[in-house]
Design a protein around this motif. Structure first.
Motif: not given
Length: 583
Positions: A206, A208, A210, A216-218, A221
């Motif tokens: 996983k 992000c 950004n 975590h993922q985008s 975010c």
């Protein structure tokens, strides 16, 4: 030869002809429907004779016709056997000879072994596979249940999938089950998705896109877009207006003076040119010097990415009280992440030493440069007070190039040839320009007494080899002479016996192991890792070691004695103690 008909058939034929229906069957038509006999094991002779007799009885052939038609149906090994028999004039004799030569020679055990070893081929349909197995079973009196069992065992599939094939009591019922099984397999193959196998396990990480974090993922975010130039949030790196990241704590940076301006320079000996950002040049050096826009250079970087410089200028550089001049190239700001890079060109003037304390620079002093830097040496090193100054000047003034001296040696070379026949070759044709080059070079060597005239019977042709700078090198083609030279061969000692004896370590000794992996970013890291404790001795001077600190390196590894050295307290300055991932 058309088949012979009896009287009743002739009467029926005449009746048919009167009614307008007359059917004639020639042997050419029958030959296409009859199986020829080749003599191999796939088609038994008994089965072929049975099929042939059935057709002969249907057509009411006599023994003469059977003999003729049977000979026409023989091919391959059977045809060769017929020729070896000579003259055969009787059908019964031909049949007995064929049965004696190609009769059943396999026992029941051999047939069972063949059926057990026969497996279905990848390019074979289920129907073709079953018919081949049935043909093998014809060589013996094999019951249907045994044939069905062998057919099921030869199909390459799991027993769960083949469960549908069991339970058939005869061949007809088994054929139906086999057709259903083939349809199921074909349906599964059409529904199976295409998978690409690479041999690596797929690890889902996983990340992000950004901010670059992995927890975590985008969509979830909360930080926003991250600038990987200043490590700030809210804008991209190409839109960043902040100053470049400070380089005060980076070891490869060295403070220097360029044209009297103090700057932070990045020392990169892997760079083919000295580079400076255009904006930084205009801010600090534009008043003193304007770069030459005609002198551009094309550079290639990672993934063969090519960039062009905008110009160049000569700069006076001072590092650690060492003065020299070098060529600087002006480049766009977004190409390099720093303001100034000093690359490989400065190595011809100075020597760069990388150590744990930082970077130090020393001048490379050539004897031919002493006169050029005489005033500089007088000011900084006070050469006038040195007693060897006059001797050095005398040495430089009376220096004679060794290439211009007469080549003299007390060593005499004796060449032993395989025979006494002289090697003589005609000279190669040269152009007028090449002849002039050869004459000048030979005259020069004669004047320097490097060579002398000779009247030897041996003669090898002259070859002119062109150098990179456009000039020519005079060479002699001695290949034919070298073929006749008897080489002197001396026995060489074993390299392993000449190696220095390795240090013998004991269990419990503390050692430092040498780094063997140098990837990107590891060039300035220490060469040794440790400390490690020896926990086991192996053969051939190899040891199993375990790390006893939190420094860089694997926790447990195996190393040889030539990649180890005894641990000492002085190694703490050279060995990395920063925690990180194991190599």
């Amino acid at each position: 030869m058309p088949p012979k008909k009896n009287k009743d058939i002739e009467d029926s034929d005449s009746n048919c002809s009167e009614a307008g229906y007359r059917v004639r069957i020639s042997f050419s038509d029958l030959e296409k429907s009859m199986t020829p006999f080749t003599g191999d094991d796939t088609y038994p002779i008994t089965n072929w004779l049975t099929d042939f007799n059935d057709t002969a009885n249907l057509m009411e052939w006599n023994n003469l016709e059977k003999l003729i038609y049977a000979k026409r149906l023989l091919s391959g090994t059977a045809k060769l056997f017929l020729r070896s028999l000579g003259s055969i004039t009787s059908w019964d004799t031909l049949k007995e000879s064929l049965l004696e030569e190609f009769g059943p020679k396999l026992n029941s055990a051999s047939i069972h072994k063949k059926l057990a070893s026969r497996k279905m081929k990848p390019d074979e349909t289920y129907q073709q596979y079953f018919l081949h197995m049935k043909e093998l079973a014809l060589h013996g009196n094999l019951e249907d249940e045994a044939l069905i069992e062998y057919v099921i065992d030869g199909i390459r599939d799991s027993e769960i999938n083949k469960a549908i094939l069991y339970g058939a009591t005869d061949i007809k019922q088994f054929r139906k089950k086999l057709e259903v099984y083939a349809q199921i397999k074909e349906h599964k193959m059409q529904q199976r998705p295409i998978q690409m196998t690479t041999g690596r396990k797929n690890h889902t990480i996983k990340r992000c896109y950004n901010c670059g974090e992995t927890d975590h993922q985008s969509p979830a975010c909360t930080k926003g877009i991250k600038c990987f130039k200043c490590n700030g949030y809210g804008h991209k790196s190409k839109e960043c207006q902040n100053e470049k990241v400070s380089t005060d704590v980076v070891k490869p940076y060295k403070e220097a003076k360029i044209n009297g301006v103090t700057v932070k320079t990045f020392i990169d000996t892997g760079s083919d040119a000295n580079l400076i950002c255009e904006s930084y040049y205009k801010q600090n050096f534009l008043e003193n010097n304007d770069y030459n826009i005609k002198d551009t250079l094309k550079l290639s970087g990672i993934a063969e990415y090519e960039v062009c410089t905008k110009g160049s200028f000569m700069a006076k550089v001072e590092i650690d009280n060492v003065h020299f001049e070098t060529l600087m190239h002006v480049i766009d700001d977004d190409v390099i992440p720093v303001n100034v890079i000093l690359g490989n060109p400065i190595l011809k003037d100075v020597e760069i030493i990388f150590s744990a304390d930082g970077i130090s620079v020393k001048r490379i002093l050539h004897l031919t440069q002493i006169n050029d830097y005489e005033e500089e040496f007088d000011e900084k090193y006070d050469i006038k007070k040195l007693k060897y100054k006059d001797k050095i000047k005398h040495l430089l003034d009376n220096y004679n190039n060794l290439k211009t001296r007469k080549k003299e040696s007390n060593v005499k070379l004796k060449i032993i040839l395989t025979d006494e026949d002289p090697i003589h070759q005609t000279p190669r044709r040269l152009s007028p320009l090449e002849k002039d080059i050869v004459n000048k070079q030979i005259q020069k060597w004669l004047d320097q007494e490097v060579i002398k005239p000779s009247k030897s019977e041996y003669a090898s042709p002259i070859v002119l080899a062109k150098k990179k700078n456009g000039s020519y090198r005079l060479c002699i083609d001695f290949r034919k002479l070298n073929k006749k030279i008897i080489k002197e061969r001396y026995p060489l000692p074993l390299i392993e016996d000449q190696r220095t004896q390795a240090i013998q370590y004991e269990i419990g000794d503390l050692v430092a192991i040498k780094r063997t992996q140098f990837v990107q970013g590891y060039k300035l890291n220490p060469k040794y890792l440790g400390p490690y404790k020896i926990i086991k001795k192996k053969k051939n001077d190899r040891y199993v070691v375990r790390k006893i600190s939190n420094g860089e390196g694997p926790m447990n590894t195996t190393s040889s004695a030539d990649l180890m050295k005894p641990w000492s307290t002085g190694d703490e300055d050279e060995v990395s103690h920063s925690s990180g991932s194991d190599e």
